[in-house]
Design an enzyme around this catalytic site. Structure first.
Site, PDB file in Angstrom:
ATOM      1  N   TYR A  62       0.780  -1.426  -0.060  1.00  0.00           N
ATOM      2  CA  TYR A  62      -0.002   0.012   0.008  1.00  0.00           C
ATOM      3  C   TYR A  62       0.856   1.224   0.141  1.00  0.00           C
ATOM      4  CZ  TYR A  62      -3.554  -3.580   1.537  1.00  0.00           C
ATOM      5  OH  TYR A  62      -4.394  -4.637   1.407  1.00  0.00           O
ATOM      6  N   HIS A  99      -4.583   6.053  -1.010  1.00  0.00           N
ATOM      7  CA  HIS A  99      -4.949   5.837   0.302  1.00  0.00           C
ATOM      8  C   HIS A  99      -4.038   6.209   1.493  1.00  0.00           C
ATOM      9  CE1 HIS A  99      -8.716   5.211   2.207  1.00  0.00           C
ATOM     10  NE2 HIS A  99      -8.824   3.826   2.618  1.00  0.00           N
ATOM     11  N   PHE A 144      -3.909  -0.731  10.245  1.00  0.00           N
ATOM     12  CA  PHE A 144      -4.853  -0.727   8.658  1.00  0.00           C
ATOM     13  C   PHE A 144      -5.761   0.321   9.228  1.00  0.00           C
ATOM     14  CE2 PHE A 144      -2.738  -4.954   8.136  1.00  0.00           C
ATOM     15  CZ  PHE A 144      -2.261  -5.030   6.796  1.00  0.00           C
ATOM     16  N   ASN A 183      -8.968   0.908   8.719  1.00  0.00           N
ATOM     17  CA  ASN A 183     -10.248   0.890   9.375  1.00  0.00           C
ATOM     18  C   ASN A 183     -10.339   0.846  10.805  1.00  0.00           C
ATOM     19  OD1 ASN A 183     -11.079   0.944   6.713  1.00  0.00           O
ATOM     20  ND2 ASN A 183     -12.127  -1.122   6.807  1.00  0.00           N
ATOM     21  N   ASP A 189      -6.534  11.275   3.109  1.00  0.00           N
ATOM     22  CA  ASP A 189      -6.781  11.223   1.878  1.00  0.00           C
ATOM     23  C   ASP A 189      -8.650  11.556   1.878  1.00  0.00           C
ATOM     24  OD1 ASP A 189      -6.923   8.459   2.725  1.00  0.00           O
ATOM     25  OD2 ASP A 189      -8.106   8.246   0.913  1.00  0.00           O
ATOM     26  N   ASN A 207     -13.318   5.760   6.404  1.00  0.00           N
ATOM     27  CA  ASN A 207     -13.241   4.676   7.510  1.00  0.00           C
ATOM     28  C   ASN A 207     -12.117   4.948   8.483  1.00  0.00           C
ATOM     29  OD1 ASN A 207     -15.601   3.099   6.191  1.00  0.00           O
ATOM     30  ND2 ASN A 207     -14.108   2.034   5.387  1.00  0.00           N
TER      31      ASN A 207
END
Length: 244
Positions: free
Chosen positions: A63, A68, A113, A115, A140, A161
């Site tokens: 990632y 994101h 992560f 969320n 973002d 989220n």
């Protein structure tokens, strides 16, 4: 017959304080001084509480360069510009402490992560007793044009989220500043979830580098001159870009 008082001398004052009265006055004055010192020390302690600067993103190489993760990228840019090491792992985050000007700061990139970002952010705020008005969350935003910044003093999660998780761990309190970084809208009918996990094009990457520099300057102004001046800087930068 009136007796004039001018020229008269008195061998004693009109009244004198007993030793017990003097002691009471000294005690009151001492208590007042102690209260004043206590108030000053509390205010000084409050002033010395650090700012928490959090960038939201997902951990791991998979990632690293995605849309994101621009929150992570902004924190990395701040750390590099200010010479703050981010090598410590603490509170489920990559973590660093330092000064910007004379203001103590904590930089954090939650490794939970996206969320579950609030697990890390909530723990840091609770441990250091940081006022929410001194917590800046960087993330973002699909609803902002690409590479545009927007600084807000408070607000909802906007469907993000990571922000949902942070607000949940703040018990629903949304009164903390946030710096939103525009990543643009997905093309055509592309799924937004797939879009935010895409990397940037070479041209986008070049444009984003200027945005990160603006973000660093906006943060310095925020910490050293206050929220209003920082927001004005961000908004003025947007207007100049639009008219240029």
């Amino acid at each position: 017959m009136k007796i004039p008082f001018h020229g008269c001398r008195f061998s004693r004052p009109f009244f004198s304080l007993s030793s017990s009265s003097r002691n009471r006055i000294m005690t009151i004055q001492s208590s007042s001084s102690t209260a004043s010192i206590s108030t000053e020390s509390k205010e000084k302690k409050k002033e010395n509480l650090p700012w928490l600067i959090v960038g939201l993103g997902n951990p791991g190489k998979k990632y690293a360069a995605t849309r994101h993760n621009v929150g992570f990228e902004m924190v990395d840019a701040i750390a590099e510009a200010e010479g703050i090491s981010m090598n410590t792992v603490s509170f489920k985050a990559l973590f660093g402490k330092g000064l910007i000007g004379d203001v103590p700061v904590i930089l954090a990139k939650p490794q939970t992560f996206m969320n579950s970002s609030g697990e890390s952010v909530g723990a840091i705020v609770s441990y250091y007793k940081i006022p929410l008005k001194q917590v800046l969350v960087i993330f973002d935003d699909l609803d902002l044009p690409f590479a545009k910044l927007r600084l807000l003093p408070k607000g909802g999660h906007g469907g993000h989220n990571g922000m949902k998780s942070v607000i949940n761990h703040f018990k629903g309190n949304t009164g903390f500043p946030r710096l939103r970084i525009g990543i643009g809208r997905p093309p055509g009918k592309m799924d937004p979830v797939a879009f935010v996990l895409r990397t940037f094009t070479k041209q986008e990457r070049e444009e984003l580098s200027f945005t990160l520099q603006d973000g660093i300057e906006a943060l310095r102004i925020l910490l050293l001159e206050g929220f209003d001046k920082s927001a004005t800087f961000v908004n003025s930068a947007k207007k100049m870009e639009q008219t240029g």
